[in-house]
Write an enzyme that holds these catalytic residues in place. Structure first.
Site, mmCIF file in Angstrom:
data_model
loop_
_atom_site.group_PDB
_atom_site.id
_atom_site.type_symbol
_atom_site.label_atom_id
_atom_site.label_comp_id
_atom_site.label_asym_id
_atom_site.label_seq_id
_atom_site.Cartn_x
_atom_site.Cartn_y
_atom_site.Cartn_z
ATOM 1 N N CYS A 136 48.013 66.095 -15.020
ATOM 2 C CA CYS A 136 47.611 67.103 -14.044
ATOM 3 C C CYS A 136 47.827 66.594 -12.624
ATOM 4 C CB CYS A 136 46.138 67.474 -14.250
ATOM 5 S SG CYS A 136 45.540 68.721 -13.090
ATOM 6 N N CYS A 139 45.102 67.641 -10.196
ATOM 7 C CA CYS A 139 43.875 66.856 -10.325
ATOM 8 C C CYS A 139 44.014 65.476 -9.688
ATOM 9 C CB CYS A 139 43.506 66.680 -11.797
ATOM 10 S SG CYS A 139 43.428 68.196 -12.760
ATOM 11 N N ASP A 140 45.156 64.817 -9.913
ATOM 12 C CA ASP A 140 45.265 63.387 -9.612
ATOM 13 C C ASP A 140 46.301 63.017 -8.564
ATOM 14 O OD1 ASP A 140 43.318 62.881 -11.564
ATOM 15 O OD2 ASP A 140 44.829 62.861 -13.166
#
Length: 325
Positions: A136, A139-140
């Site tokens: 992701c 997300c990261d």
């Protein structure tokens, strides 16, 4: 031990979608019953730092899910540690059967079984998951500001992940096993126009390299001649697709060609009246904890409205909407 339980709202699955649906349903006095599934708390339980959850500068994924579960119990939800192995959405009330044969019924159902990322299947990939290996970018990606990362995949998701990562990374490699992308022409044009992205064709990741703590690079195999080479990289993003956990509902609910549950526009309502789907099980685009939580809220509110318009007798007599596949 086998048990039989009935609830006004039966929630199948946990995670942000299921837990939020339970909170709203409980506060509406619907006495929800939540079946947690194989992975209570969902994908966030295997996530380390979460820095995009509103109200928390940084929180560990398992801690966030533990807090949600505690809130779910506090508002009065019955939480059951069981895994559903069979459902009947033609029956009224709806029926779900647990792993030990327990039967759970509900006048309305919220499906929040989520989805899981497809992985490459490498031992080293598993070893460094959460320590340089991710599925992701949204997300990261923030953690790789000014660093070098690689994305694996050749479809729209992979190209979009690579483009997104250029907001942070100094260099992005796009590794694809073929010599041409499956992504649409618009995305391919955007990729070609971005000087920070370098495609690597006819290649596959043979091994994720690291120092025991974090990723330091990749070992790539040329699919044409089998030759191996090392590529320095601080992170690997696997973008080869997701699999929604919808096997239980096939031939009972309308789904797309990848198995995501189809819902009415701007709604969580499925093709069966009284059945609602929230989170990654129906969301193939965003797949974020906060959007899953929002859909869990929607599902509970829509379930409340559905139940308000149907007496238990009417629910038992009403046929479901036609199912298309």
């Amino acid at each position: 031990m086998r048990v039989d339980r009935h609830s006004k709202v039966l929630i199948i699955g946990s995670g942000p979608a299921g837990y939020t649906a339970a909170i709203y349903a409980a506060r509406a006095a619907l006495e929800p019953l939540l079946i947690e599934g194989l992975q209570p708390g969902g994908q966030l339980t295997i996530t380390t730092d979460v820095e995009n959850w509103p109200g928390d500068v940084s929180v560990m994924g398992p801690d966030l899910m533990a807090r949600m579960r505690a809130q779910v119990a506090h508002v009065g939800t019955q939480v059951v540690s069981d895994t559903i192995v069979e459902v009947d959405l033609t029956a009224k009330p709806f029926v779900a059967v647990g792993d030990d044969g327990s039967r759970y019924t509900g006048d309305a159902v919220v499906i929040a079984t989520g989805a899981s990322a497809r992985w490459l299947g490498l031992d080293t990939e598993t070893r460094y998951r959460g320590a340089g290996v991710s599925a992701c970018a949204t997300c990261d990606g923030f953690f790789y500001r000014g660093r070098t990362v690689a994305v694996v995949g050749g479809g729209n998701t992979a190209v979009e992940e690579a483009l997104y990562l250029t907001n942070f990374a100094a260099k992005v490699y796009l590794i694809h096993r073929r010599g041409a992308l499956r992504a649409d022409r618009t995305n391919q044009a955007r990729l070609r126009a971005n000087p920070l992205i370098e495609p690597i064709w006819h290649a596959e990741v043979a091994e994720v390299l690291g120092d025991g703590r974090v990723v330091t690079g990749l070992k790539l195999r040329d699919r044409r001649d089998g030759r191996l080479r090392d590529l320095a990289a601080d992170g690997l993003f696997v973008a080869i697709g997701h699999d929604p956990a919808t096997g239980l509902f096939r031939r009972q609910l309308a789904m797309d060609d990848e198995g995501y549950i189809l819902v009415a526009p701007g709604s969580t309502a499925t093709s069966v009246a009284g059945v609602f789907a929230a989170g990654d099980v129906q969301d193939r685009q965003f797949r974020q904890a906060v959007t899953s939580a929002g859909m869990g809220c929607m599902a509970a509110l829509e379930a409340e409205r559905f139940l308000a318009g149907h007496t238990p007798h009417a629910i038992a007599a009403e046929p479901g909407a036609p199912v298309t596949t």
